[in-house]
Design a protein around this motif. Structure first.
Motif, PDB file in Angstrom:
ATOM      1  N   LEU A 169     129.191 -44.964  18.877  1.00 32.36           N
ATOM      2  CA  LEU A 169     129.462 -46.334  19.308  1.00 32.36           C
ATOM      3  C   LEU A 169     128.143 -47.099  19.414  1.00 32.36           C
ATOM      4  O   LEU A 169     127.926 -48.091  18.720  1.00 32.36           O
ATOM      5  N   ILE A 170     127.236 -46.627  20.282  1.00 28.29           N
ATOM      6  CA  ILE A 170     125.895 -47.221  20.380  1.00 28.29           C
ATOM      7  C   ILE A 170     124.881 -46.076  20.434  1.00 28.29           C
ATOM      8  O   ILE A 170     124.431 -45.671  21.509  1.00 28.29           O
ATOM      9  N   ILE A 225     121.573 -36.709  19.867  1.00 33.69           N
ATOM     10  CA  ILE A 225     121.599 -38.168  19.750  1.00 33.69           C
ATOM     11  C   ILE A 225     122.313 -38.742  20.972  1.00 33.69           C
ATOM     12  O   ILE A 225     123.474 -38.413  21.238  1.00 33.69           O
ATOM     13  N   ALA A 226     121.625 -39.594  21.715  1.00 39.23           N
ATOM     14  CA  ALA A 226     122.223 -40.249  22.874  1.00 39.23           C
ATOM     15  C   ALA A 226     123.138 -41.371  22.408  1.00 39.23           C
ATOM     16  O   ALA A 226     122.696 -42.281  21.714  1.00 39.23           O
ATOM     17  N   ASP A 227     124.417 -41.290  22.772  1.00 41.71           N
ATOM     18  CA  ASP A 227     125.379 -42.340  22.435  1.00 41.71           C
ATOM     19  C   ASP A 227     125.688 -43.110  23.714  1.00 41.71           C
ATOM     20  O   ASP A 227     126.503 -42.690  24.539  1.00 41.71           O
ATOM     21  N   LEU A 228     125.009 -44.231  23.864  1.00 35.53           N
ATOM     22  CA  LEU A 228     125.158 -45.053  25.059  1.00 35.53           C
ATOM     23  C   LEU A 228     126.583 -45.559  25.225  1.00 35.53           C
ATOM     24  O   LEU A 228     127.119 -45.616  26.334  1.00 35.53           O
ATOM     25  N   GLY A 229     127.210 -45.909  24.112  1.00 33.90           N
ATOM     26  CA  GLY A 229     128.558 -46.470  24.171  1.00 33.90           C
ATOM     27  C   GLY A 229     129.610 -45.474  24.610  1.00 33.90           C
ATOM     28  O   GLY A 229     130.497 -45.793  25.414  1.00 33.90           O
ATOM     29  N   HIS A 230     129.515 -44.236  24.114  1.00 33.23           N
ATOM     30  CA  HIS A 230     130.493 -43.203  24.463  1.00 33.23           C
ATOM     31  C   HIS A 230     130.064 -42.353  25.650  1.00 33.23           C
ATOM     32  O   HIS A 230     130.753 -41.394  25.995  1.00 33.23           O
ATOM     33  N   LYS A 231     128.907 -42.694  26.250  1.00 30.94           N
ATOM     34  CA  LYS A 231     128.408 -42.020  27.454  1.00 30.94           C
ATOM     35  C   LYS A 231     128.284 -40.508  27.261  1.00 30.94           C
ATOM     36  O   LYS A 231     128.747 -39.705  28.079  1.00 30.94           O
TER      37      LYS A 231
END
Length: 287
Positions: free
Chosen positions: A195-196, A211-217
């Motif tokens: 997502l992000i 990979i850190a996905d800010l949108g999907h927490k």
């Protein structure tokens, strides 16, 4: 065995000893707003560009105070050191500033594409990779010239170079991570299940990419060899910064929602600890 964290909203730097998880906080001047930084480990100096006032600050890590500053102007985003030179991305002027680290004299300015948020070096090849909106640049750090530019259909922002394969991982605001060949800059892979996506780091001993996905927490775990998704770590917050310990046994995640650093076992991905920091911890660097 230290972890350094920039706390954007509390104008501070947290230092975490990850042997015992003890922390200390260095308070900076109001208005500093540290988002990104780099460290000269030998000189024990930290360089902090401010996106608010266009000033680069120099923090002495022994004295624990700002000892110098330099006005550059614009929206300064990211900073890095290569061969005694400081590179700073400026989102307002769409350029990379180069400054002599020792004299703080300007070396040059390289114009790039729109909104260069981040960048990363390949020191072995003397290259600097800069993601911009709809383009990615490869800059030769010896000649200070653009070596190659490619146009892409993505809004690139964060980037990480894999020096083992000479590949370049780019997270985009479109919810994709693209992987390029570092030599010819051609896209080799596109991964769309985000997502992000924000920061990226490698665990070579386990052949994994985080990979850190800010949108999907969450933190998504890729197989390093085939780039297939092999797992995830749910953060219960807003993951942004990532770092891995030198022995590649600990994974650190900055959580901007809970103002903390979360620590995970990189072997089995189990939660170990949560350490409170200042407000909105963003960049984390492990030394």
């Amino acid at each position: 065995m230290k972890l350094y964290i920039s706390n954007y909203l509390s104008n501070s730097i947290s230092i975490l000893d990850y042997k015992d998880f003890k922390t200390e906080e260095i308070l900076l001047d109001d208005g500093t707003y540290p988002h990104h930084f780099c460290i000269n480990k030998k000189q024990k100096l930290m360089y902090l560009p401010s996106s608010i006032n266009g000033i680069m600050y120099i923090l002495d890590l022994e004295l624990k105070k700002i000892i110098d500053s330099m006005s550059i102007g614009g929206n300064l985003s990211q900073i890095g050191i290569s061969k005694g030179e400081l590179y700073i991305s400026n989102e307002d002027s769409n350029s990379i500033y180069i400054i002599n680290e020792h004299t703080l004299e300007p070396v040059g300015i390289i114009s790039v594409g729109e909104t260069p948020h981040g960048f990363d070096f390949n020191e072995k090849e003397n290259k600097l990779y800069v993601p911009c909106k709809n383009s990615i640049y490869c800059i030769d750090t010896l000649s200070k010239c653009i070596d190659r530019e490619i146009k892409i259909d993505f809004k690139a922002w964060h980037i990480k170079v894999d020096t083992k394969k000479n590949e370049v991982y780019v997270s985009t605001l479109d919810g994709s991570v693209i992987v390029l060949d570092g030599f010819n800059m051609k896209i080799k892979h596109t991964i769309n299940q985000f997502l992000i996506p924000v920061e990226i780091c490698f665990n070579y001993s386990k052949s994994e990419v985080y990979i850190a996905d800010l949108g999907h927490k969450k933190v998504v775990i890729l197989d390093y060899n085939n780039l297939e998704i092999k797992g995830e770590i749910k953060i219960n917050g807003n993951p942004q910064g990532l770092a891995i310990s030198r022995n590649e046994e600990l994974l650190f995640v900055s959580d901007t929602q809970n103002n903390s650093i979360k620590v995970y076992n990189a072997i089995n991905h189990m939660f170990i600890n949560e350490i409170k920091t200042g407000k909105e911890p963003t960049t984390i660097i492990c030394l």
